[in-house]
Write a protein that holds these residues in place. Structure first.
Motif, mmCIF file in Angstrom:
data_model
loop_
_atom_site.group_PDB
_atom_site.id
_atom_site.type_symbol
_atom_site.label_atom_id
_atom_site.label_comp_id
_atom_site.label_asym_id
_atom_site.label_seq_id
_atom_site.Cartn_x
_atom_site.Cartn_y
_atom_site.Cartn_z
ATOM 1 N N ARG A 1 3.949 -9.862 -5.033
ATOM 2 C CA ARG A 1 1.466 -9.562 -4.568
ATOM 3 C C ARG A 1 0.929 -11.150 -4.524
ATOM 4 N NH1 ARG A 1 -1.383 -6.459 -8.009
ATOM 5 N NH2 ARG A 1 0.132 -4.580 -7.638
ATOM 6 N N GLU A 2 1.440 -12.041 -4.704
ATOM 7 C CA GLU A 2 1.039 -13.630 -4.241
ATOM 8 C C GLU A 2 1.076 -13.835 -2.550
ATOM 9 O OE1 GLU A 2 1.143 -18.734 -4.696
ATOM 10 O OE2 GLU A 2 2.610 -17.064 -5.819
ATOM 11 N N GLN A 3 1.922 -13.129 -2.012
ATOM 12 C CA GLN A 3 2.312 -13.020 -0.128
ATOM 13 C C GLN A 3 1.192 -12.593 -0.210
ATOM 14 O OE1 GLN A 3 6.708 -13.278 1.149
ATOM 15 N NE2 GLN A 3 6.783 -13.457 -1.183
ATOM 16 N N LEU A 4 1.329 -10.888 -0.167
ATOM 17 C CA LEU A 4 -0.163 -9.607 0.258
ATOM 18 C C LEU A 4 -1.086 -9.977 0.082
ATOM 19 C CD1 LEU A 4 1.163 -7.662 0.974
ATOM 20 C CD2 LEU A 4 0.995 -6.202 -1.021
ATOM 21 N N VAL B 1 -3.798 1.003 1.886
ATOM 22 C CA VAL B 1 -2.319 0.505 1.174
ATOM 23 C C VAL B 1 -2.425 0.336 0.344
ATOM 24 C CG1 VAL B 1 -0.648 -1.029 1.706
ATOM 25 C CG2 VAL B 1 -1.710 -0.264 3.818
ATOM 26 N N LEU B 2 -3.892 -0.342 -0.330
ATOM 27 C CA LEU B 2 -4.202 -1.386 -1.305
ATOM 28 C C LEU B 2 -4.268 -0.246 -2.663
ATOM 29 C CD1 LEU B 2 -5.515 -4.347 -0.688
ATOM 30 C CD2 LEU B 2 -3.500 -4.405 -1.293
ATOM 31 N N ALA C 1 -1.682 0.843 -5.836
ATOM 32 C CA ALA C 1 -1.928 1.389 -7.363
ATOM 33 C C ALA C 1 -2.139 2.166 -8.203
ATOM 34 C CB ALA C 1 -3.730 1.082 -7.341
ATOM 35 N N VAL C 2 -2.042 3.722 -7.017
ATOM 36 C CA VAL C 2 -1.557 4.646 -7.767
ATOM 37 C C VAL C 2 0.293 4.997 -8.105
ATOM 38 C CG1 VAL C 2 -1.921 7.030 -7.398
ATOM 39 C CG2 VAL C 2 -3.587 5.987 -6.497
ATOM 40 N N TRP C 3 0.526 4.536 -7.335
ATOM 41 C CA TRP C 3 1.956 4.175 -7.391
ATOM 42 C C TRP C 3 2.452 3.441 -8.858
ATOM 43 C CZ3 TRP C 3 6.318 6.099 -5.489
ATOM 44 C CH2 TRP C 3 6.428 7.204 -4.085
ATOM 45 N N PHE D 1 -9.346 -2.877 -5.515
ATOM 46 C CA PHE D 1 -9.054 -4.671 -5.773
ATOM 47 C C PHE D 1 -9.043 -4.405 -8.056
ATOM 48 C CE2 PHE D 1 -9.561 -5.857 -1.785
ATOM 49 C CZ PHE D 1 -8.633 -6.814 -1.116
ATOM 50 N N ASN D 2 -9.695 -3.450 -8.857
ATOM 51 C CA ASN D 2 -9.872 -3.298 -10.194
ATOM 52 C C ASN D 2 -8.755 -2.585 -10.733
ATOM 53 O OD1 ASN D 2 -11.224 -3.988 -12.469
ATOM 54 N ND2 ASN D 2 -11.053 -1.586 -12.823
ATOM 55 N N ASP D 3 -8.557 -1.604 -10.196
ATOM 56 C CA ASP D 3 -7.149 -0.187 -10.162
ATOM 57 C C ASP D 3 -5.698 -1.293 -9.708
ATOM 58 O OD1 ASP D 3 -8.904 1.295 -11.046
ATOM 59 O OD2 ASP D 3 -8.104 2.550 -9.611
#
Length: 217
Positions: free
Chosen positions: A15-18, A44-45, A49-51, A98-100
């Protein structure tokens, strides 16, 4: 190291790398179409989040002794799942995405405490995962998905930066050229020409014949 710690480290690392890869991008870059294949970075984000929300729902069903039917269906045909989730989420705002993206990860990590070491690692415990452990399923949905986007995100961010730096340089050059042109024009106004000894106004020129001063052929 306990399995839970290993999972959390992997979740945090990818997550940090992304996020670091896209940290300097403006909003307009995040919604640029076809930045990553057919998707924007925001797409993509949103899909990720849905996944993870699907995984959280799956955790809840597993905890109740039920099969995580939607999660199993998504894992069986991820391309179709991605397409469907893209169509559902493509009009959402960056703020909501981004919130989700952040909130569902918090929920996911909270759920991990509900599973024992054996429950996380036993490949035979959940028959519907067909020989895969819960850790492997978590990895498939989270850090493995995010890890494969680190390089494309980084490449797009670099390309965006390079192209806009070039554009900025051209704009600066154009601005300087305009300023230089204005300075030249200003230097030829009547007042400046009279004050500057190197200029002789046309009205001050004599009318005597200076043909001998013309350059020869």
């Amino acid at each position: 190291m306990h399995t839970l710690d290993t999972i959390l480290d992997k979740l945090d690392d990818t997550r940090e790398q992304l996020l670091l890869a896209i940290a300097e991008l403006p909003d307009e870059a995040l919604i640029e179409e076809a930045a990553i294949g057919r998707f924007s970075i925001a797409d993509v984000l949103a899909i990720q989040a849905v996944w993870e929300a699907e995984l959280v729902t799956g955790f809840n069903q597993i905890d109740q002794g039920k099969q995580p039917e939607r999660l199993l269906k998504a894992l069986a045909d991820p391309k179709t799942y991605n397409k469907q989730r893209y169509l559902e989420n493509r009009e959402r705002s960056l703020d909501s995405i981004f919130n989700d993206y952040q909130q569902v990860r918090v929920q996911l990590e909270q759920w991990l405490d509900s599973f024992s070491e054996k429950a996380l690692n036993d490949r035979k415990r959940y028959k519907y995962f067909r020989g895969k452990s819960l850790v492997q399923i978590i990895g498939t949905v989270t850090w493995e998905r995010e890890a494969k986007y680190v390089a494309p995100f980084t490449a797009f961010a670099q390309s965006w930066s390079d192209s806009h730096n070039v554009a900025d340089s051209r704009n600066v050059a154009d601005s300087r050229n305009v300023a230089d042109s204005r300075n030249v024009a200003d230097s030829h106004d009547a007042v400046t020409m009279r004050e500057n000894s190197s200029f002789v106004p046309l009205t001050d020129l004599t009318t005597e014949d200076n043909s001998d001063d013309e350059p020869s052929d």
